[in-house]
Motif scaffolding. Structure first.
Motif, mmCIF file in Angstrom:
data_model
loop_
_atom_site.group_PDB
_atom_site.id
_atom_site.type_symbol
_atom_site.label_atom_id
_atom_site.label_comp_id
_atom_site.label_asym_id
_atom_site.label_seq_id
_atom_site.Cartn_x
_atom_site.Cartn_y
_atom_site.Cartn_z
ATOM 1 N N ILE A 168 30.304 -51.189 54.817
ATOM 2 C CA ILE A 168 31.425 -52.133 54.761
ATOM 3 C C ILE A 168 32.143 -52.030 53.422
ATOM 4 N N GLU A 169 31.361 -51.939 52.356
ATOM 5 C CA GLU A 169 31.959 -51.831 51.021
ATOM 6 C C GLU A 169 32.759 -50.528 50.897
ATOM 7 N N ALA A 170 32.221 -49.456 51.468
ATOM 8 C CA ALA A 170 32.955 -48.192 51.426
ATOM 9 C C ALA A 170 34.260 -48.300 52.199
ATOM 10 N N GLY A 171 34.262 -49.078 53.283
ATOM 11 C CA GLY A 171 35.461 -49.237 54.098
ATOM 12 C C GLY A 171 36.585 -49.959 53.387
ATOM 13 N N TYR A 172 36.258 -50.803 52.407
ATOM 14 C CA TYR A 172 37.305 -51.523 51.683
ATOM 15 C C TYR A 172 38.237 -50.559 50.939
ATOM 16 N N ILE A 175 41.123 -49.484 53.868
ATOM 17 C CA ILE A 175 41.829 -50.369 54.801
ATOM 18 C C ILE A 175 43.024 -51.052 54.128
ATOM 19 N N PHE A 176 43.975 -51.409 54.967
ATOM 20 C CA PHE A 176 45.164 -52.166 54.559
ATOM 21 C C PHE A 176 45.010 -53.535 55.204
ATOM 22 N N ASP A 177 44.796 -54.562 54.379
ATOM 23 C CA ASP A 177 44.390 -55.853 54.930
ATOM 24 C C ASP A 177 45.053 -56.986 54.164
ATOM 25 N N ALA A 178 45.236 -58.103 54.879
ATOM 26 C CA ALA A 178 45.785 -59.312 54.268
ATOM 27 C C ALA A 178 44.905 -60.487 54.651
ATOM 28 N N TYR A 179 44.753 -61.422 53.738
ATOM 29 C CA TYR A 179 43.937 -62.615 53.997
ATOM 30 C C TYR A 179 44.414 -63.735 53.075
ATOM 31 N N HIS A 196 45.912 -56.011 50.148
ATOM 32 C CA HIS A 196 45.435 -54.881 49.338
ATOM 33 C C HIS A 196 45.541 -53.594 50.151
ATOM 34 N N MET A 197 45.833 -52.511 49.446
ATOM 35 C CA MET A 197 45.851 -51.178 50.030
ATOM 36 C C MET A 197 44.637 -50.438 49.474
ATOM 37 N N LEU A 202 45.898 -54.541 44.601
ATOM 38 C CA LEU A 202 45.599 -55.877 45.133
ATOM 39 C C LEU A 202 46.620 -56.838 44.549
ATOM 40 N N VAL A 203 47.414 -57.440 45.434
ATOM 41 C CA VAL A 203 48.449 -58.375 44.984
ATOM 42 C C VAL A 203 48.270 -59.692 45.727
ATOM 43 N N ALA A 204 48.823 -60.738 45.092
ATOM 44 C CA ALA A 204 48.757 -62.072 45.682
ATOM 45 C C ALA A 204 50.131 -62.706 45.590
ATOM 46 N N GLN A 205 50.394 -63.628 46.528
ATOM 47 C CA GLN A 205 51.681 -64.321 46.543
ATOM 48 C C GLN A 205 51.454 -65.772 46.931
ATOM 49 N N SER A 206 52.154 -66.666 46.241
ATOM 50 C CA SER A 206 52.031 -68.092 46.564
ATOM 51 C C SER A 206 52.516 -68.330 47.987
#
Length: 259
Positions: A168-172, A175-179, A196-197, A202-206
């Motif tokens: 699972i850690e290797a898969g991070y 992957i292109f994921d949002a949460y 994150h890509m 890794l970016v964040a937005q209010s």
């Protein structure tokens, strides 16, 4: 030669006839006895033949039973030989299984400490890695530690779960994921959307889409981005959630070796 009268001839004839008749009567008694004896002998012979037939039939039955017994004996001996070969093979398998069990015990003695080291290494890696889905990943590590203390979980299952966590850690990284989660900005914490890509960015937005931040893994801190990144990050978040079709997105990335 003197002449004999007719009366004398008749008398003589009569005497002869009587004599012949007497001899026939006398001969009739032995013939009857002979016939009776022959009948008796025939009757006894029939009885003897019946006994002989009965004995012959019994002999044939006994012979058939003997042959069946011999055949069954051959079958049983063949089956017993087959069963014995199976028992011998099972004995060999039991010896092999016992050796495997002994080797498993030895393997467990080596693999259990290895699993603890693997969990510790994974925990340290997550602390140093880009903090994407950080809470979920730390929960996975805590769950692994609980499983290692659970006697109801076999060693093989524990090892499988440890390897699964590594996968699972290797898969991070791909992957292109949002949460959605909490972002710690040093003096304040707020809920934000993350995207994150892999481990590249890794970016964040209010939630109101008015502020954006980029994670700097060198300084282990968030850096605020200019307004020109607001829409690209919003689009990237929507693409990761499959709310928009995949397309090129402008995301900030630290150059290799940048401080």
């Amino acid at each position: 030669m003197s002449k004999v009268s007719k009366k004398s001839l008749i008398a003589t004839a009569m005497v002869g006839a009587l004599a012949l008749a007497g001899s026939n009567i006398a001969a009739a008694d032995p013939l009857t006895d002979l016939q009776k004896a022959e009948a008796k002998i025939f009757k006894q012979s029939a009885k003897s033949q019946a006994k002989i037939n009965s004995i012959y039939e019994q002999t044939q039955d006994l012979l058939a039973e003997y042959r069946n017994a011999v055949d069954e004996g051959d079958v049983l001996r063949g089956y017993n030989d087959h069963v014995q070969r199976m028992v011998d093979d099972q004995q060999v398998n039991l010896v092999s299984l016992q050796r495997q069990i002994d080797s498993i015990d030895e393997f467990k003695q080596g693999v259990v400490p290895l699993m603890y080291k693997m969990i510790d290494s994974l925990d340290k890696f997550i602390e140093l890695d880009v903090p994407m889905n950080l809470e979920r990943r730390k929960d996975r590590i805590a769950n692994l530690r609980d499983i290692m203390d659970d006697s109801n979980v076999t060693t093989s299952e524990q090892f499988r779960l440890v390897l699964e966590a590594y996968e699972i850690e290797a898969g991070y990284g791909t992957i292109f994921d949002a949460y959605q989660g909490e972002i710690d900005l040093g003096g304040r914490t707020l809920t934000a959307d993350f995207v994150h890509m892999g481990r590249v960015a890794l970016v964040a937005q209010s939630l109101d889409a008015k502020n954006s931040w980029l994670w700097n893994n060198q300084t282990r801190a968030w850096e605020e981005l200019g307004d020109e990144y607001l829409k690209p990050i919003t689009d990237a978040i929507r693409m990761a959630r499959k709310q928009l079709p995949m397309d090129l997105a402008k995301l900030p990335v630290f150059a290799a070796g940048a401080k």
